[in-house]
Design a protein around this motif. Sequence first.
Motif, PDB file in Angstrom:
ATOM      1  N   THR A 157       0.819  -1.214   0.000  1.00 16.62           N
ATOM      2  CA  THR A 157       0.000   0.000   0.000  1.00 16.62           C
ATOM      3  C   THR A 157       0.854   1.264   0.000  1.00 16.62           C
ATOM      4  OG1 THR A 157      -0.232  -0.266   2.394  1.00 16.62           O
ATOM      5  CG2 THR A 157      -2.061  -1.012   1.037  1.00 16.62           C
ATOM      6  N   ASP A 158       2.008   1.240   0.703  1.00 16.55           N
ATOM      7  CA  ASP A 158       2.834   2.451   0.765  1.00 16.55           C
ATOM      8  C   ASP A 158       3.577   2.738  -0.539  1.00 16.55           C
ATOM      9  OD1 ASP A 158       2.225   3.577   3.211  1.00 16.55           O
ATOM     10  OD2 ASP A 158       4.310   3.713   3.854  1.00 16.55           O
ATOM     11  N   CYS A 159       3.688   1.740  -1.416  1.00 18.62           N
ATOM     12  CA  CYS A 159       4.369   2.001  -2.689  1.00 18.62           C
ATOM     13  C   CYS A 159       3.370   1.945  -3.847  1.00 18.62           C
ATOM     14  CB  CYS A 159       5.536   1.034  -2.912  1.00 18.62           C
ATOM     15  SG  CYS A 159       5.053  -0.674  -3.093  1.00 18.62           S
ATOM     16  N   GLY A 160       2.070   2.125  -3.522  1.00 22.50           N
ATOM     17  CA  GLY A 160       1.042   2.146  -4.568  1.00 22.50           C
ATOM     18  C   GLY A 160       1.043   0.860  -5.366  1.00 22.50           C
ATOM     19  N   ARG A 163       4.040   0.766  -7.803  1.00 21.27           N
ATOM     20  CA  ARG A 163       4.059   1.708  -8.932  1.00 21.27           C
ATOM     21  C   ARG A 163       4.801   2.994  -8.614  1.00 21.27           C
ATOM     22  NH1 ARG A 163      -1.950   2.731  -9.740  1.00 21.27           N
ATOM     23  NH2 ARG A 163      -1.750   2.367  -7.506  1.00 21.27           N
ATOM     24  N   TYR A 164       4.893   3.394  -7.330  1.00 21.87           N
ATOM     25  CA  TYR A 164       5.494   4.687  -6.995  1.00 21.87           C
ATOM     26  C   TYR A 164       7.024   4.624  -7.067  1.00 21.87           C
ATOM     27  CZ  TYR A 164       0.842   5.716  -5.023  1.00 21.87           C
ATOM     28  OH  TYR A 164      -0.498   5.889  -4.836  1.00 21.87           O
ATOM     29  N   SER A 189      -5.322  -6.372  -3.056  1.00 19.06           N
ATOM     30  CA  SER A 189      -5.597  -5.168  -3.842  1.00 19.06           C
ATOM     31  C   SER A 189      -7.086  -5.031  -4.151  1.00 19.06           C
ATOM     32  CB  SER A 189      -4.751  -5.110  -5.116  1.00 19.06           C
ATOM     33  OG  SER A 189      -5.059  -6.182  -5.957  1.00 19.06           O
ATOM     34  N   GLU A 193      -9.093  -1.771  -3.032  1.00 13.64           N
ATOM     35  CA  GLU A 193      -9.476  -0.855  -4.098  1.00 13.64           C
ATOM     36  C   GLU A 193     -10.981  -0.761  -4.292  1.00 13.64           C
ATOM     37  OE1 GLU A 193      -7.193  -2.215  -7.444  1.00 13.64           O
ATOM     38  OE2 GLU A 193      -5.353  -1.421  -6.599  1.00 13.64           O
ATOM     39  N   GLY A 236      -8.118   6.833  -2.734  1.00 10.26           N
ATOM     40  CA  GLY A 236      -8.013   6.694  -4.188  1.00 10.26           C
ATOM     41  C   GLY A 236      -8.389   7.939  -4.972  1.00 10.26           C
ATOM     42  N   ASP A 239      -5.533   9.726  -6.667  1.00 14.84           N
ATOM     43  CA  ASP A 239      -4.943   9.016  -7.806  1.00 14.84           C
ATOM     44  C   ASP A 239      -5.542   9.472  -9.134  1.00 14.84           C
ATOM     45  OD1 ASP A 239      -3.100   7.381  -6.368  1.00 14.84           O
ATOM     46  OD2 ASP A 239      -4.814   6.239  -5.642  1.00 14.84           O
ATOM     47  N   ARG A 266       0.643  14.672  -3.937  1.00 12.22           N
ATOM     48  CA  ARG A 266       1.471  13.656  -4.601  1.00 12.22           C
ATOM     49  C   ARG A 266       2.245  14.388  -5.686  1.00 12.22           C
ATOM     50  NH1 ARG A 266      -0.422  11.605  -0.965  1.00 12.22           N
ATOM     51  NH2 ARG A 266      -1.646   9.712  -0.731  1.00 12.22           N
TER      52      ARG A 266
END
Length: 318
Positions: A157-160, A163-164, A189, A193, A236, A239, A266
């Motif tokens: 969750t902390d790195c998306g 993806r981050y 996920s 989500e 979300g 995002d 972000r």
Amino acid sequence: MKITINEAAVKINDAQSIIIAPHVNPDCDGLGSTLGLYHALIKKGHKVRIFVDDDIPEAYHILPGWEIFERPVQKIDNVDLFIVLDAEPERTGRVREITDAPILNFDHHRSNTKTADFLYLAPERAATGEIIYELLTALDVDMDHDIAMSIYTAIATDCGFFRYSNTTAFTMYTAGKLLEYGVKPNLISEALEEKKYADLKTMADVIYSIELHNGGAIAVASADKAVMEKCDSTEGFIDCVRIIKGVDVAVLVKYADEALTRVSMRSKKTDVAAVAENLGGGGHIRAAGCSLNMPLDEARKRVIAAISEAMMEKQNVD
Ligand SMILES: [Mn+2]
């Protein structure tokens, strides 16, 4: 005082009765790291209680053992060690007041205030969950499904979900190792989500509110009082803002009350941790936030000005 992971492991081995707490307004990194460490220390025979001075969002009930969390009510005696995760001790709310035990703090936020008696701070880590993985290795803990699921959720969750830009080889390596214990990434996920139908419809209002500033480099979405009253979770929402082409900094301003606005940022280039710190908040270079004691419209202007200024000063980081 800063200590190494092995010194931290010794402190834990020497303690019998332990309290662990993440920050208020808890996220999956704080809660998952706490539960991962909890399950591991119980296995090693320690006496452990976990506290959080907040409600745990329903979506996070996928974390194994979330119901074990207690709310801080009264002072607890004979505690050998108070472990604080994913923030500095001041951010644990009233948990700070229930014990006088020495504080051992594990965190990855550069903005950590360094007030703990013993601090292991690793800003290069994508999540506190990664630090807990390192710690459990130092403690020679026998990994199992519940520990792995807790830590995996913290990291993912902390790195998306990888993806981050904070995602590193270590992030992937750790997550990969954890999958060996039966963690199902798709179930985690999907559970995190999914949105209620009404919340998704509300998201449309928030998307409609998006404004561009600084030639399209800043995008700001607003969740006003009407939005906050009809939706359970703004998870979300930001995002949708950060994916706009050409946007460097995405901002979500959220109504809390007439004189309080919460801000999430972000970024792709600008150091938003520095922006947040100037406004009394904190976070990471590319994901940070703050609370402003002013109405939403004023807060929005204030944040846009602060980000524009940071962009002008070229405090960009690659
Ligand atoms: Mn974290």
